[in-house]
Design a protein around this motif. Structure first.
Motif, PDB file in Angstrom:
ATOM      1  N   GLY A  64      25.029  39.972  27.034  1.00  0.00           N
ATOM      2  CA  GLY A  64      26.344  39.451  26.656  1.00  0.00           C
ATOM      3  C   GLY A  64      26.285  38.199  25.812  1.00  0.00           C
ATOM      4  O   GLY A  64      25.211  37.655  25.554  1.00  0.00           O
ATOM      5  N   ALA A  65      27.453  37.777  25.334  1.00  0.00           N
ATOM      6  CA  ALA A  65      27.684  36.605  24.481  1.00  0.00           C
ATOM      7  C   ALA A  65      27.115  36.838  23.075  1.00  0.00           C
ATOM      8  O   ALA A  65      26.513  37.884  22.785  1.00  0.00           O
ATOM      9  N   ALA A  66      27.323  35.849  22.219  1.00  0.00           N
ATOM     10  CA  ALA A  66      26.909  35.987  20.813  1.00  0.00           C
ATOM     11  C   ALA A  66      25.386  35.957  20.713  1.00  0.00           C
ATOM     12  O   ALA A  66      24.703  35.546  21.661  1.00  0.00           O
ATOM     13  N   GLY A  76      27.897  39.436  30.530  1.00  0.00           N
ATOM     14  CA  GLY A  76      28.863  38.414  30.105  1.00  0.00           C
ATOM     15  C   GLY A  76      29.556  38.837  28.832  1.00  0.00           C
ATOM     16  O   GLY A  76      29.297  38.285  27.763  1.00  0.00           O
ATOM     17  N   MET A  77      30.412  39.860  28.923  1.00  0.00           N
ATOM     18  CA  MET A  77      31.096  40.344  27.722  1.00  0.00           C
ATOM     19  C   MET A  77      32.609  40.191  27.821  1.00  0.00           C
ATOM     20  O   MET A  77      33.345  40.782  27.044  1.00  0.00           O
ATOM     21  N   GLY A  78      33.070  39.399  28.803  1.00  0.00           N
ATOM     22  CA  GLY A  78      34.520  39.232  28.965  1.00  0.00           C
ATOM     23  C   GLY A  78      35.111  40.428  29.702  1.00  0.00           C
ATOM     24  O   GLY A  78      34.512  41.490  29.791  1.00  0.00           O
ATOM     25  N   SER A  79      36.313  40.202  30.194  1.00  0.00           N
ATOM     26  CA  SER A  79      36.969  41.224  31.007  1.00  0.00           C
ATOM     27  C   SER A  79      38.059  41.895  30.175  1.00  0.00           C
ATOM     28  O   SER A  79      38.765  41.209  29.436  1.00  0.00           O
ATOM     29  N   PRO A  80      38.255  43.196  30.205  1.00  0.00           N
ATOM     30  CA  PRO A  80      37.614  44.168  31.100  1.00  0.00           C
ATOM     31  C   PRO A  80      36.399  44.883  30.500  1.00  0.00           C
ATOM     32  O   PRO A  80      35.918  45.837  31.093  1.00  0.00           O
ATOM     33  N   ARG A  81      35.893  44.406  29.342  1.00  0.00           N
ATOM     34  CA  ARG A  81      34.796  45.130  28.704  1.00  0.00           C
ATOM     35  C   ARG A  81      33.587  45.227  29.614  1.00  0.00           C
ATOM     36  O   ARG A  81      32.948  46.273  29.755  1.00  0.00           O
ATOM     37  N   GLN A  82      33.246  44.080  30.253  1.00  0.00           N
ATOM     38  CA  GLN A  82      32.051  44.085  31.098  1.00  0.00           C
ATOM     39  C   GLN A  82      32.214  45.035  32.296  1.00  0.00           C
ATOM     40  O   GLN A  82      31.274  45.719  32.704  1.00  0.00           O
ATOM     41  N   LEU A 105      47.865  31.359  25.926  1.00  0.00           N
ATOM     42  CA  LEU A 105      48.526  32.661  26.080  1.00  0.00           C
ATOM     43  C   LEU A 105      47.998  33.393  27.297  1.00  0.00           C
ATOM     44  O   LEU A 105      48.741  33.937  28.095  1.00  0.00           O
ATOM     45  N   ARG A 106      46.632  33.393  27.435  1.00  0.00           N
ATOM     46  CA  ARG A 106      46.029  34.072  28.576  1.00  0.00           C
ATOM     47  C   ARG A 106      46.446  33.406  29.877  1.00  0.00           C
ATOM     48  O   ARG A 106      46.572  34.054  30.898  1.00  0.00           O
ATOM     49  N   MET A 107      46.644  32.090  29.819  1.00  0.00           N
ATOM     50  CA  MET A 107      46.964  31.380  31.056  1.00  0.00           C
ATOM     51  C   MET A 107      48.381  31.630  31.526  1.00  0.00           C
ATOM     52  O   MET A 107      48.742  31.287  32.635  1.00  0.00           O
ATOM     53  N   PHE A 119      27.612  32.618  30.179  1.00  0.00           N
ATOM     54  CA  PHE A 119      26.432  32.373  29.327  1.00  0.00           C
ATOM     55  C   PHE A 119      26.722  31.237  28.338  1.00  0.00           C
ATOM     56  O   PHE A 119      25.855  30.412  28.070  1.00  0.00           O
ATOM     57  N   ASP A 120      27.953  31.212  27.812  1.00  0.00           N
ATOM     58  CA  ASP A 120      28.306  30.140  26.866  1.00  0.00           C
ATOM     59  C   ASP A 120      28.206  28.779  27.548  1.00  0.00           C
ATOM     60  O   ASP A 120      27.724  27.807  26.962  1.00  0.00           O
ATOM     61  N   VAL A 121      28.661  28.721  28.795  1.00  0.00           N
ATOM     62  CA  VAL A 121      28.622  27.459  29.537  1.00  0.00           C
ATOM     63  C   VAL A 121      27.172  27.056  29.816  1.00  0.00           C
ATOM     64  O   VAL A 121      26.766  25.917  29.573  1.00  0.00           O
ATOM     65  N   ASP A 174      22.508  40.445  23.191  1.00  0.00           N
ATOM     66  CA  ASP A 174      23.853  39.930  22.975  1.00  0.00           C
ATOM     67  C   ASP A 174      24.881  41.008  23.328  1.00  0.00           C
ATOM     68  O   ASP A 174      24.534  42.177  23.503  1.00  0.00           O
ATOM     69  N   GLY A 175      26.132  40.599  23.413  1.00  0.00           N
ATOM     70  CA  GLY A 175      27.171  41.525  23.864  1.00  0.00           C
ATOM     71  C   GLY A 175      27.996  42.109  22.732  1.00  0.00           C
ATOM     72  O   GLY A 175      29.114  42.568  22.969  1.00  0.00           O
ATOM     73  N   TYR A 176      27.474  42.064  21.519  1.00  0.00           N
ATOM     74  CA  TYR A 176      28.239  42.597  20.400  1.00  0.00           C
ATOM     75  C   TYR A 176      27.612  43.879  19.883  1.00  0.00           C
ATOM     76  O   TYR A 176      26.645  43.853  19.134  1.00  0.00           O
ATOM     77  N   PHE A 177      28.134  45.003  20.370  1.00  0.00           N
ATOM     78  CA  PHE A 177      27.672  46.310  19.901  1.00  0.00           C
ATOM     79  C   PHE A 177      28.852  47.267  19.984  1.00  0.00           C
ATOM     80  O   PHE A 177      29.832  47.007  20.697  1.00  0.00           O
TER      81      PHE A 177
HETATM   82  N1  UDP Z   1      31.767  38.778  24.387  1.00  0.00           N
HETATM   83  C1  UDP Z   1      30.784  39.723  24.190  1.00  0.00           C
HETATM   84  N2  UDP Z   1      31.104  40.876  23.543  1.00  0.00           N
HETATM   85  C2  UDP Z   1      32.357  41.139  23.091  1.00  0.00           C
HETATM   86  C3  UDP Z   1      33.377  40.178  23.333  1.00  0.00           C
HETATM   87  C4  UDP Z   1      33.049  39.002  23.995  1.00  0.00           C
HETATM   88  O1  UDP Z   1      29.641  39.531  24.596  1.00  0.00           O
HETATM   89  O2  UDP Z   1      32.577  42.206  22.514  1.00  0.00           O
HETATM   90  C5  UDP Z   1      31.422  37.526  25.095  1.00  0.00           C
HETATM   91  C6  UDP Z   1      31.859  36.254  24.432  1.00  0.00           C
HETATM   92  O3  UDP Z   1      30.899  35.858  23.458  1.00  0.00           O
HETATM   93  C7  UDP Z   1      31.925  35.294  25.608  1.00  0.00           C
HETATM   94  C8  UDP Z   1      32.345  36.201  26.754  1.00  0.00           C
HETATM   95  O4  UDP Z   1      32.093  37.533  26.324  1.00  0.00           O
HETATM   96  O5  UDP Z   1      30.649  34.772  25.880  1.00  0.00           O
HETATM   97  C9  UDP Z   1      33.820  36.139  27.124  1.00  0.00           C
HETATM   98  O6  UDP Z   1      34.137  34.901  27.570  1.00  0.00           O
HETATM   99  P1  UDP Z   1      35.533  34.585  28.263  1.00  0.00           P
HETATM  100  O7  UDP Z   1      35.521  33.162  28.644  1.00  0.00           O
HETATM  101  O8  UDP Z   1      36.657  35.102  27.426  1.00  0.00           O
HETATM  102  O9  UDP Z   1      35.403  35.504  29.561  1.00  0.00           O
HETATM  103  P2  UDP Z   1      36.426  35.818  30.718  1.00  0.00           P
HETATM  104  O10 UDP Z   1      37.479  34.722  30.690  1.00  0.00           O
HETATM  105  O11 UDP Z   1      36.949  37.176  30.398  1.00  0.00           O
HETATM  106  O12 UDP Z   1      35.621  35.811  31.954  1.00  0.00           O
END
Ligand code: UDP
Length: 250
Positions: free
Chosen positions: A108-110, A161-167, A223-225, A190-192, A135-138
């Motif tokens: 996941g993540a960039a 770590g690809m964000g919800s609901p993708r993960q 917006l999400r909040m 992962f970003d943190v 990484d999570g971009y595919f």
């Molecule tokens: N991300 C990813 N692939 C994607 C979209 C997002 O890997 O197609 C990663 C993004 O780089 C980030 C994480 O997913 O590291 C999403 O973080 P966010 O804080 O939005 O997660 P959430 O609040 O959903 O837990």
């Protein structure tokens, strides 16, 4: 371990130790276990989307992430021992992995972020075995190849770590095929942990105001909040018997 229901989503009353122990059992017995971090945003999405609700309900352990969940527990009379955050459980599990020689995969993540996290974790927990990172971009077409690469790396724990609901969709679809005992979605952790995004100072975390820090540092999240006040309103309506949900006894 007691399982509560918060507006239709299960949430478990458990501690970090309980979660690490469940993970250990799953790894020793090679039995798939999926840990899902529940926060108000996911509960609201599940209320709006029956298909997503079905996906989320397929998880095995539901940790009470987010102060909103503990607040809802207080209002609705459901006791949680403590808040269990996704990022802290991720750290607790990798620490245990280093002790037990469990293999860890980070997805996941960039590009470059998961590598950075792996390096940080290896320094922090000497002996940790990183089975792989990616990484999570595919694209959707690449998903099954990604799953196959993970299967070949034979991890015991997979953090997505690809964000919800993708993960959640990824874990639900591929956990069995990958043969990974423990899967957990970790959102933006992962970003943190790579230092790319800063985490709120400890004192704010202790006050339960991490969300406030994220709002100030990432105003686009406003917006999400919006899900949070809606969630609080529904919890109060539920408390006063004004909200009926599917599955309520007639
Ligand atoms: N991300 C990813 N692939 C994607 C979209 C997002 O890997 O197609 C990663 C993004 O780089 C980030 C994480 O997913 O590291 C999403 O973080 P966010 O804080 O939005 O997660 P959430 O609040 O959903 O837990």
């Amino acid at each position: 371990m007691k399982r509560h229901d918060i507006l239709g989503t299960p949430v478990d009353a458990l501690t970090y130790e309980d979660a690490v122990e469940l993970a250990g059992e799953s790894i020793r017995q090679k039995k798939p276990l999926w840990i899902l971090a529940v926060n108000p945003e996911k509960i609201m999405k599940a209320l709006d989307d029956a298909r997503l609700k079905a996906v989320l309900s397929a998880a095995d352990v539901f940790i009470p992430d987010g102060v909103g969940i503990l607040w809802a527990g207080k209002i609705l009379g459901k006791r949680f021992q403590q808040r269990v955050t996704g990022v802290d459980l991720f750290l607790a599990l990798t620490e245990e992995a280093a002790r037990q020689n469990w293999r860890v995969y980070l997805l996941g993540a960039a590009r470059g972020v998961a590598e950075e996290v792996a390096r940080n974790l290896e320094q922090r927990f000497p002996g940790l075995v990183i089975a792989g990172v990616r990484d999570g971009y595919f694209t959707a077409n690449e998903e099954s190849a990604v799953a196959e690469t993970i299967r070949e790396a034979r991890p015991d724990l997979l953090f997505v770590g690809m964000g919800s609901p993708r993960q959640e969709h990824f874990i639900r679809t591929y956990q069995d095929k990958m043969g990974v005992p423990l899967c957990m979605g970790v959102g933006g952790s992962f970003d943190v942990l790579s230092g790319k995004k800063k985490r709120a100072p400890r004192w704010l975390q202790q006050l339960g105001l991490e969300w406030c820090y994220r709002l100030v540092t990432e105003p686009a999240r406003i917006l999400r909040m919006g899900a949070l006040p809606r969630f609080m309103l529904l919890v109060l309506r539920r408390k006063f018997g004004l909200l009926k949900l599917k599955g309520d006894k007639k």
